[in-house]
Motif scaffolding. Structure first.
Motif: not given
Length: 248
Positions: A162-186
């Motif tokens: 934990x600290x004060x950031x020394x600069x700004x960073x771009x946000x890393x892209x995440x896996x698509x929602x369809x990869x991590x969100x499942x309805x009813x079954x995997x």
């Protein structure tokens, strides 16, 4: 979108910090937010050790796999699963203490730590601080336990810079929602989603001027080189977690 969701979805992990100290009142607010997290049977199976000492942070940096940001962050928190208080409760009530012999205790402890850690991350970021969780704290748990003087039934699971950031960073892209969100079954159809994500991942690295590589390549290599990460299999029994399912 409300401010809480905007904060949570704009997360970034920072490895470089300014020399500015983290104000005591902000650290206290972060700890209180972590403590307010839900826990199994309200057992509150989490303890947090705040490390400000430069010497001790340097030692933890080495023990975490020579991650220099652990030494450079003004505050390093070590999140531990803690069944020591449960053991004391058993003694006070003159009841047997059997939880540490059950593999479920490890799931409970790790889950409680994860929820508390998540609260701490959100609280820190809401206060304008930068963070990065450190799984490397599990590389040399025997030495971490000794350094922090952790009693029996207490085990270090994750760290948090934990600290004060020394600069700004771009946000890393995440896996698509369809990869991590499942309805009813995997949904087992994941390879196509991973291939598409690889392209996005490479584009993100290229934009940062970093060597391009597929996400799948990075993950596959990590788990190929780290079939058993750290020394937890040896140190958990020493801390009193005696499930027969643990490796010696």
């Amino acid at each position: 979108m409300n401010e809480v969701i905007r904060l949570l979805t704009s997360h970034r992990s920072y490895r470089q910090y300014t020399k500015q100290t983290v104000e005591p009142e902000k650290l206290k607010a972060i700890i209180e937010a972590a403590q307010a997290a839900p826990s199994w049977v309200n057992g509150q199976q989490v303890s947090i050790v705040a490390v400000r000492s430069e010497e001790r942070r340097q030692q933890l940096s080495v023990l975490s796999g020579n991650q220099k940001h652990v030494a450079e962050a003004p505050v390093f928190l070590v999140f531990c699963m803690d069944f020591h208080r449960a053991r004391l409760a058993a003694e006070l009530e003159e009841q047997p203490f059997e939880a540490a012999g059950d593999i479920d205790a490890l799931l409970v402890g790790a889950t409680d730590v994860g929820i508390a850690l998540s609260n701490a991350v959100a609280a820190a970021e809401s206060l304008g601080l930068g963070i990065i969780p450190i799984g490397g704290i599990r590389r040399n748990t025997a030495e971490v336990i000794k350094l922090l003087q952790l009693p029996e039934y207490v085990f270090p699971v994750a760290g948090l810079c934990i600290g004060y950031p020394a600069g700004e960073l771009p946000q890393k892209p995440r896996l698509p929602l369809e990869a991590v969100y499942h309805e009813e079954v995997y949904n087992p159809d994941q390879k196509g989603l991973i291939r598409n994500y690889n392209k996005l991942h490479r584009e993100s690295l290229k934009a940062q001027g970093v060597t391009e590589r597929d996400w799948s390549s990075t993950i596959a290599r990590f788990y190929a080189l780290n079939p058993q990460y750290g020394d937890a299999g040896r140190t958990l029994p020493r801390q009193g977690f005696t499930s027969s399912n643990l490796e010696n």
